[in-house]
Design an enzyme around this catalytic site. Structure first.
Site, short mmCIF file in Angstrom:
data_model
loop_
_atom_site.label_atom_id
_atom_site.label_comp_id
_atom_site.label_asym_id
_atom_site.label_seq_id
_atom_site.Cartn_x
_atom_site.Cartn_y
_atom_site.Cartn_z
N ALA A 107 -0.19 6.68 0.32
CA ALA A 107 1.17 6.14 0.26
C ALA A 107 1.73 5.70 1.62
O ALA A 107 2.87 5.28 1.70
CB ALA A 107 2.10 7.15 -0.39
N LYS A 108 0.96 5.82 2.66
CA LYS A 108 1.43 5.47 4.01
C LYS A 108 2.80 6.10 4.33
O LYS A 108 3.75 5.44 4.76
CB LYS A 108 1.47 3.95 4.21
CG LYS A 108 0.13 3.41 4.70
CD LYS A 108 0.15 2.01 5.21
CE LYS A 108 0.17 1.90 6.71
NZ LYS A 108 -0.97 2.46 7.42
#
Ligand code: PLP
Length: 317
Positions: free
Chosen positions: A154-155
């Protein structure tokens, strides 16, 4: 330092894009971000943003995990980025850093009832690792957290403590980069790159469920290998011994492009030279990202008005 930034819904001089020490995201790592390349095509006098809509789509999708709902589309964010590129007028390769973060001056750890803001700025940036020399890497003692702890794909800003620990560990031991394994001991990814190997004639990459970020460069490489080299990528688990014995090994990422690896934990990869498939993929990838292959122009968003003769690069197939 950048000249400008997108901050609190407008483009402002960079010196005015400042947050308070009490900002929620600074304390809890509650932001999501992207890294996007702008590749400078000198002959055309053009900056091509590479797969910018996909990057912004990934950013907006990842926001949902942190219960953020920014009032922007991928197209809105692309248009703001193009405006910033034009204002900065950087005539070399550049890097765009968008971030969406909890901006309230509030201390309670939570994702609800907090304000968010979108920030974007641009810096000039060449390769992160040397794509010609080949990197020397180590396996990190730090493992990649899995989806039951925090979503690795998901950064999320806070997640990058794991990457920073691994990368500094590699640096202090004299290596260029760290490779992290999953909790179960499967090879996962680098601190900021996906991994590919060639082993027994197959192009192999760890699957998305091995705690990787689903890289846009990774997907581009899979497509280039299939379309241009007729190689299907196999997505499967593998362990570190297979990495040590690989015939070729390379890293992919927006920052790292395609970086060959020539050594891992002091084991030479094959004869220690850059592999043939790696070289071919590198060449195809660089042609594509600089807008020099018409077949992959769909990946490239120009920032400046096109000159009439621009974008007619060599067709490789
Ligand atoms: C942990 C991690 N893995 C892989 C990648 C490669 O992803 P992409 O090719 O989308 O840049 C990145 C960089 O964004 C990253 O931070």
């Amino acid at each position: 330092m950048p000249g400008y930034a997108y901050f609190r819904k407008q483009i402002v001089p960079f010196s005015q894009a400042n947050v308070s020490i009490m900002t929620h995201a600074l304390h809890y790592g509650t932001g999501v971000f992207e890294g996007i390349r702008g590749n400078w095509n000198k002959e055309e006098g053009q900056t091509y943003l590479f797969r910018v809509q996909e990057h912004y789509q990934r950013l907006l999708t990842n926001c949902r995990l942190l219960r953020m709902n920014p009032p922007y589309t991928a197209e809105d964010l692309t248009n703001i980025t193009i405006e910033l590129v034009k204002k900065e007028n950087i005539r070399e390769d550049l890097y765009v850093r968008p971030i969406i973060y909890t901006s309230s001056e509030a201390l309670w750890v939570r994702l609800h009832n907090v304000e968010i803001d979108v920030g974007i700025f641009i810096i000039p940036w060449g390769p992160y690792l040397d794509p010609d020399q080949g990197a020397r890497v180590c396996i990190s003692a730090w493992r990649r957290p899995d989806d039951t702890m925090m979503p690795p794909g998901a950064k999320i800003t806070g997640f990058y403590v794991n990457s920073a620990l691994a990368r500094t560990d590699a640096y202090e031991k004299g290596f260029d980069e760290s490779i992290l394994e999953t909790r179960d001991g499967y090879v996962s990814e680098g601190s900021g790159e996906n991994i590919f190997i060639i082993s027994r004639g197959q192009l192999i990459t760890p699957p998305v469920y091995d705690s990787i970020l689903r890289g846009i460069t990774r997907e581009s490489v899979i497509e280039l290998a299939r379309n241009e080299l007729e190689i299907e990528t196999v997505e499967r688990h593998f362990r570190r011994s297979e990495l040590y014995l690989a015939d070729e090994f390379f890293l992919t990422g927006t920052a790292a492009h395609i970086t060959p690896v020539v050594e891992v934990d002091k084991y030479k990869i094959a004869d220690g030279n850059i592999g043939k498939v790696t070289k071919k993929l590198q060449q195809l990838y660089f042609e594509a990202i600089y807008g020099r292959n018409p077949k992959y122009q769909r990946w490239c968003t120009p920032c400046y008005p096109r000159k009439p003769s621009a974008g007619k690069g060599r067709q490789t197939k």
